[in-house]
Design a protein around this motif. Structure first.
Motif, PDB file in Angstrom:
ATOM      1  N   UNK A 207       0.824  -1.210   0.000  1.00  0.00           N
ATOM      2  CA  UNK A 207       0.000   0.000   0.000  1.00  0.00           C
ATOM      3  C   UNK A 207       0.863   1.268   0.000  1.00  0.00           C
ATOM      4  N   UNK A 208       1.982   1.242   0.709  1.00  0.00           N
ATOM      5  CA  UNK A 208       2.853   2.421   0.766  1.00  0.00           C
ATOM      6  C   UNK A 208       3.367   2.780  -0.630  1.00  0.00           C
ATOM      7  N   UNK A 209       3.636   1.747  -1.416  1.00  0.00           N
ATOM      8  CA  UNK A 209       4.125   1.958  -2.791  1.00  0.00           C
ATOM      9  C   UNK A 209       3.025   2.584  -3.645  1.00  0.00           C
ATOM     10  N   UNK A 210       1.803   2.082  -3.492  1.00  0.00           N
ATOM     11  CA  UNK A 210       0.667   2.641  -4.234  1.00  0.00           C
ATOM     12  C   UNK A 210       0.424   4.093  -3.837  1.00  0.00           C
ATOM     13  N   UNK A 211       0.487   4.374  -2.534  1.00  0.00           N
ATOM     14  CA  UNK A 211       0.264   5.746  -2.052  1.00  0.00           C
ATOM     15  C   UNK A 211       1.282   6.710  -2.671  1.00  0.00           C
ATOM     16  N   UNK A 212       2.544   6.279  -2.737  1.00  0.00           N
ATOM     17  CA  UNK A 212       3.587   7.127  -3.317  1.00  0.00           C
ATOM     18  C   UNK A 212       3.353   7.332  -4.813  1.00  0.00           C
ATOM     19  N   UNK A 213       2.903   6.282  -5.493  1.00  0.00           N
ATOM     20  CA  UNK A 213       2.627   6.381  -6.936  1.00  0.00           C
ATOM     21  C   UNK A 213       1.479   7.353  -7.206  1.00  0.00           C
ATOM     22  N   UNK A 214       0.419   7.280  -6.390  1.00  0.00           N
ATOM     23  CA  UNK A 214      -0.714   8.191  -6.558  1.00  0.00           C
ATOM     24  C   UNK A 214      -0.282   9.634  -6.322  1.00  0.00           C
ATOM     25  N   UNK A 215       0.568   9.839  -5.333  1.00  0.00           N
ATOM     26  CA  UNK A 215       1.040  11.192  -5.031  1.00  0.00           C
ATOM     27  C   UNK A 215       1.858  11.756  -6.184  1.00  0.00           C
ATOM     28  N   UNK A 216       2.775  10.948  -6.710  1.00  0.00           N
ATOM     29  CA  UNK A 216       3.602  11.407  -7.840  1.00  0.00           C
ATOM     30  C   UNK A 216       2.753  11.674  -9.084  1.00  0.00           C
ATOM     31  N   UNK A 217       1.691  10.902  -9.251  1.00  0.00           N
ATOM     32  CA  UNK A 217       0.828  11.072 -10.426  1.00  0.00           C
ATOM     33  C   UNK A 217      -0.197  12.183 -10.287  1.00  0.00           C
ATOM     34  N   UNK A 218      -0.212  12.858  -9.142  1.00  0.00           N
ATOM     35  CA  UNK A 218      -1.144  13.971  -8.953  1.00  0.00           C
ATOM     36  C   UNK A 218      -2.562  13.545  -8.617  1.00  0.00           C
ATOM     37  N   UNK A 219      -2.739  12.280  -8.201  1.00  0.00           N
ATOM     38  CA  UNK A 219      -4.072  11.805  -7.779  1.00  0.00           C
ATOM     39  C   UNK A 219      -4.218  12.143  -6.300  1.00  0.00           C
ATOM     40  N   UNK A 220      -4.815  13.288  -6.014  1.00  0.00           N
ATOM     41  CA  UNK A 220      -4.866  13.798  -4.645  1.00  0.00           C
ATOM     42  C   UNK A 220      -6.176  13.471  -3.930  1.00  0.00           C
ATOM     43  N   UNK A 221      -7.242  13.310  -4.701  1.00  0.00           N
ATOM     44  CA  UNK A 221      -8.563  13.200  -4.085  1.00  0.00           C
ATOM     45  C   UNK A 221      -9.347  12.039  -4.686  1.00  0.00           C
ATOM     46  N   UNK A 222      -9.502  10.961  -3.921  1.00  0.00           N
ATOM     47  CA  UNK A 222     -10.271   9.812  -4.407  1.00  0.00           C
ATOM     48  C   UNK A 222     -11.758  10.135  -4.541  1.00  0.00           C
ATOM     49  N   UNK A 223     -12.224  11.177  -3.852  1.00  0.00           N
ATOM     50  CA  UNK A 223     -13.639  11.560  -3.935  1.00  0.00           C
ATOM     51  C   UNK A 223     -14.022  11.924  -5.369  1.00  0.00           C
ATOM     52  N   UNK A 224     -13.045  12.391  -6.155  1.00  0.00           N
ATOM     53  CA  UNK A 224     -13.328  12.814  -7.531  1.00  0.00           C
ATOM     54  C   UNK A 224     -13.754  11.649  -8.420  1.00  0.00           C
ATOM     55  N   UNK A 225     -13.504  10.406  -7.986  1.00  0.00           N
ATOM     56  CA  UNK A 225     -13.890   9.232  -8.775  1.00  0.00           C
ATOM     57  C   UNK A 225     -15.302   8.748  -8.437  1.00  0.00           C
ATOM     58  N   UNK A 226     -15.954   9.425  -7.514  1.00  0.00           N
ATOM     59  CA  UNK A 226     -17.285   9.012  -7.074  1.00  0.00           C
ATOM     60  C   UNK A 226     -18.336  10.023  -7.544  1.00  0.00           C
ATOM     61  N   UNK A 227     -19.593   9.570  -7.728  1.00  0.00           N
ATOM     62  CA  UNK A 227     -20.666  10.518  -8.084  1.00  0.00           C
ATOM     63  C   UNK A 227     -20.807  11.597  -7.013  1.00  0.00           C
ATOM     64  N   UNK A 228     -21.323  12.741  -7.401  1.00  0.00           N
ATOM     65  CA  UNK A 228     -21.393  13.882  -6.483  1.00  0.00           C
ATOM     66  C   UNK A 228     -22.176  13.563  -5.210  1.00  0.00           C
ATOM     67  N   UNK A 229     -23.226  12.741  -5.325  1.00  0.00           N
ATOM     68  CA  UNK A 229     -24.034  12.429  -4.139  1.00  0.00           C
ATOM     69  C   UNK A 229     -23.361  11.406  -3.223  1.00  0.00           C
TER      70      UNK A 229
END
Length: 422
Positions: A207-229
């Motif tokens: 998981x630590x490796x995935x977290x670092x990859x998401x950070x480097x890729x600019x994926x800051x907010x997982x909420x953006x992948x979910x519908x607004x509601x």
């Protein structure tokens, strides 16, 4: 007076000036259809299940085919078996699909099976390193933005392959940002796709490796992948736990806690600088806690950090211990309403211990700090005794246990006297 000849300067005739190779390529027609047919010809006599033979053929073909110019076409062939037009549909020119592509992977989808197709791409990219950039900057983002057009099995194959490519460092997590578009977010499509991506990634990396990859890729907010509601932390947590990815849920929760703690510390410092009353500060923290709750142990820790960071320390070391005790006595009434129960009280003691260990200006005043907090009802005698016996942090443990031994002995004796009186 001599006259100079007005004869014309000599010039070369019949010489063909050769154009630069780069200029010739730039002016050449862009013919992905021709490139596709050439790739198919290289693969036509290779069994699709012989991954080693396919890899060798593709590597050999790179010496004659323009992989750099047609990188997107090459990866479209390897992923979906043919060329795509804008909108995600296949180019309609009557051509068959490639004998070898990710679409040939088994159904139901297995990570180990998809990994064989990814390994072909891996070896190809390692041989032709210039292919990595178009893969992560163009091909994968385009495939993701057309996810709603693919059948479920094809979506899963592409998502699993993308996760494995990211885990191997062959693609950036920035390609996932295509999934935040409105037409993909609705109906939970994007949320389900990132589950597939994360699951395959975590089959190869922690998981630590995935977290670092998401950070480097600019994926800051997982909420953006979910519908607004559904854009709240509780839904994100439940979504990943139901999908069998509790480590992602825990990482996201801790990350949000860190953000909340930063906000509380900043709010505390600002209110103290503005001269707000302690009652108003307590009320503001309670309101924040109602809207975005933190665990009580985390809350009391960040309140301490916010309060102690507002202290204006003296340049003279001999004055800092007295200054610390005076300031802590002053702001203890802000801490006290949030010290609810032994667990929270021990967490506060540990926070003070680590702070004193890291900031040696008041390391000698640690026992006196505990006395102040005890007298102000922030911590109980049972919490201090428990901390001393088995609840302390490793940072400077021996020093702090030895320094507080007299205080603990006094509290234990006092407790025994109270029991005798009863």
């Amino acid at each position: 007076m001599s006259q100079q000849s007005a004869a014309a300067k000599p010039s070369l005739q019949g010489v063909r000036i050769k154009a630069r190779k780069g200029a010739v390529k730039a002016q050449a027609k862009h013919e992905p259809n021709v490139f596709r047919d050439q790739v198919f010809k290289h693969l036509e006599n290779v069994p699709p299940s012989d991954f080693e033979a396919v890899t060798n053929k593709l590597v050999q073909a790179g010496s004659t085919l323009e992989y750099l110019k047609y990188a997107d076409a090459l990866f479209e062939i390897l992923f979906v078996g043919g060329l795509l037009q804008p909108g995600g549909q296949y180019v309609d020119d009557g051509a068959p699909l490639s004998p070898f592509s990710l679409l040939n992977a088994k159904e139901p989808v297995e990570v180990a099976d998809v990994k064989q197709y990814v390994e072909v791409m891996n070896k190809l990219i390692r041989r032709y390193k210039y292919l990595q950039r178009p893969l992560e900057q163009s091909t994968l983002p385009n495939l993701f933005q057309y996810m709603n057009r693919w059948p479920e099995a094809q979506r899963e194959k592409i998502a699993v392959a993308a996760g494995l490519l990211m885990a191997q460092g062959l693609a950036s997590a920035s390609c996932l940002l295509s999934l935040t578009k409105d037409h993909l977010v609705k109906n939970d499509l994007s949320a389900n796709v990132i589950v597939l991506v994360f699951r395959s990634y975590l089959s190869a990396q922690p998981m630590e490796h995935l977290a670092a990859t998401l950070k480097r890729g600019g994926v800051k907010d997982l909420l953006a992948f979910f519908p607004e509601n559904k854009r709240d932390d509780k839904n994100v947590d439940e979504h990943f736990r139901k999908a069998g990815l509790p480590q992602v849920a825990e990482w996201w929760t801790k990350r949000q806690y860190a953000s909340l703690k930063e906000n509380i510390v900043k709010q505390l410092k600002d209110m103290l600088e503005n001269g707000d009353s302690h009652a108003d500060i307590v009320a503001a923290i309670k309101t924040q806690q109602e809207e975005q709750p933190l665990p009580e142990t985390e809350l009391v820790s960040c309140i301490w950090q916010g309060l102690i960071s507002s202290v204006d320390w003296s340049a003279r070391q001999d004055q800092n211990e007295a200054l610390a005790l005076r300031e802590i006595t002053n702001f203890a009434d802000i801490l006290e309403p949030f010290c609810n129960g032994p667990k929270t009280e021990v967490a506060l003691i540990n926070t003070v211990q680590v702070y004193c260990y890291e900031d040696t200006r008041i390391i000698k005043a640690f026992p006196q700090v505990l006395k102040v907090l005890y007298n102000k009802d922030c911590i109980s005698d049972q919490a201090i005794i428990y901390w001393h016996q088995k609840g302390s942090k490793p940072q400077g443990r021996q020093h702090f246990l030895q320094a507080t031994a007299p205080l603990v002995k006094f509290l234990q004796e006092q407790e025994s006297e109270d029991e005798d009186e009863e």
